[in-house]
Motif scaffolding. Structure first.
Motif, short mmCIF file in Angstrom:
data_model
loop_
_atom_site.label_atom_id
_atom_site.label_comp_id
_atom_site.label_asym_id
_atom_site.label_seq_id
_atom_site.Cartn_x
_atom_site.Cartn_y
_atom_site.Cartn_z
N UNK A 7 0.82 -1.23 -0.01
CA UNK A 7 -0.03 0.01 0.02
C UNK A 7 0.75 1.28 0.07
N UNK A 8 2.07 1.30 0.53
CA UNK A 8 2.93 2.48 0.35
C UNK A 8 4.47 1.75 -0.04
N UNK A 9 5.38 2.69 -0.14
CA UNK A 9 6.57 2.29 -0.58
C UNK A 9 7.69 3.61 0.03
N UNK A 10 8.73 2.94 0.51
CA UNK A 10 9.97 3.99 0.79
C UNK A 10 11.05 3.31 0.14
N UNK A 11 12.05 4.19 -0.52
CA UNK A 11 13.22 3.93 -1.14
C UNK A 11 14.47 4.71 -0.69
N UNK A 12 15.51 3.88 -0.83
CA UNK A 12 16.86 4.46 -0.51
C UNK A 12 18.12 3.86 -0.93
N UNK A 13 18.95 4.54 -1.58
CA UNK A 13 20.10 3.82 -1.95
C UNK A 13 21.32 3.64 -1.04
N UNK A 14 21.80 2.50 -0.74
CA UNK A 14 22.89 2.16 0.33
C UNK A 14 23.88 1.59 0.03
N UNK A 15 25.26 1.95 0.68
CA UNK A 15 26.32 1.10 0.39
C UNK A 15 26.89 0.44 1.47
N UNK A 16 27.12 -0.96 1.27
CA UNK A 16 27.42 -1.59 2.33
C UNK A 16 28.81 -2.34 2.05
N UNK A 17 29.54 -2.42 3.27
CA UNK A 17 29.01 -2.58 4.64
C UNK A 17 29.09 -1.24 5.42
N UNK A 18 28.27 -1.21 6.11
CA UNK A 18 27.80 0.04 7.03
C UNK A 18 27.31 -0.33 8.45
N UNK A 19 28.02 0.22 9.40
CA UNK A 19 27.54 -0.44 10.78
C UNK A 19 26.50 0.56 11.56
N UNK A 20 26.33 1.76 11.02
CA UNK A 20 25.15 2.54 11.65
C UNK A 20 24.08 2.26 11.12
N UNK A 21 22.78 3.28 11.16
CA UNK A 21 21.63 3.19 10.79
C UNK A 21 21.57 3.91 9.59
N UNK A 22 20.76 3.38 8.50
CA UNK A 22 20.65 4.33 7.21
C UNK A 22 19.25 5.05 7.62
N UNK A 23 19.27 6.22 7.40
CA UNK A 23 18.01 7.06 7.72
C UNK A 23 17.14 7.05 6.41
N UNK A 24 15.99 6.36 6.63
CA UNK A 24 14.99 6.14 5.40
C UNK A 24 13.83 7.11 5.71
N UNK A 25 13.49 8.05 4.57
CA UNK A 25 12.28 8.85 4.64
C UNK A 25 11.58 9.04 3.34
N UNK A 26 10.58 9.44 3.36
CA UNK A 26 10.04 9.91 2.00
C UNK A 26 10.61 11.00 1.55
N UNK A 27 10.56 11.22 0.15
CA UNK A 27 11.14 12.41 -0.33
C UNK A 27 10.19 13.40 -0.23
N UNK A 28 10.53 14.75 0.47
CA UNK A 28 9.76 15.91 0.53
C UNK A 28 10.35 17.10 -0.30
N UNK A 29 9.71 17.19 -1.46
CA UNK A 29 10.15 17.97 -2.32
C UNK A 29 9.13 19.19 -2.65
#
Length: 124
Positions: A102-124
């Motif tokens: 019913x909804x979808x979020x998207x993010x491009x990530x580079x691994x490895x990474x030990x922290x948190x990727x912050x995922x949010x909707x694009x607000x433009x």
């Protein structure tokens, strides 16, 4: 015949965009953690109560054979988690959506990474 194909593709694009808009309307923000094969999504804002489980789709930036999906189940901490044996050591575009899509979020990530990727909707 060609016009029909373009029409169908246009409808599919509009449907996809409406899923991103729905995530924006729900004000969904999440942290994505990937450590030692354990994948965890923790929502930090928004209304995600109607998601009994999440589907994460990992799309490698250049190699289709490295693409995969993963289903995350809720845990006792209120997070969604799952385990993968896939080697995650490159750049991926990750799509997060509930099982009902019913909804979808998207993010491009580079691994490895030990922290948190912050995922949010694009607000433009």
């Amino acid at each position: 015949m060609v016009v029909d194909d373009y029409y169908k593709k246009g409808k599919a694009v509009n449907l996809e965009l409406s899923k991103f808009e729905k995530a924006k309307d729900l004000y969904l923000h999440a942290d994505l953690f990937i450590n030692d094969g354990v994948v965890t999504v923790e929502f930090t804002k928004g209304d995600h109560r109607n998601a009994p489980a999440l589907k994460l789709s990992f799309y490698h930036t250049t190699l289709k054979e490295k693409d995969f999906d993963l289903v995350l189940s809720p845990n006792a901490k209120g997070q969604f988690s799952g385990v993968t044996e896939k080697l995650l050591d490159e750049r991926y575009t990750v799509f997060i959506e509930p099982i009902d899509s019913s909804w979808k979020l998207k993010e491009t990530i580079k691994l490895p990474y030990s922290g948190a990727f912050k995922i949010n909707p694009e607000y433009k």
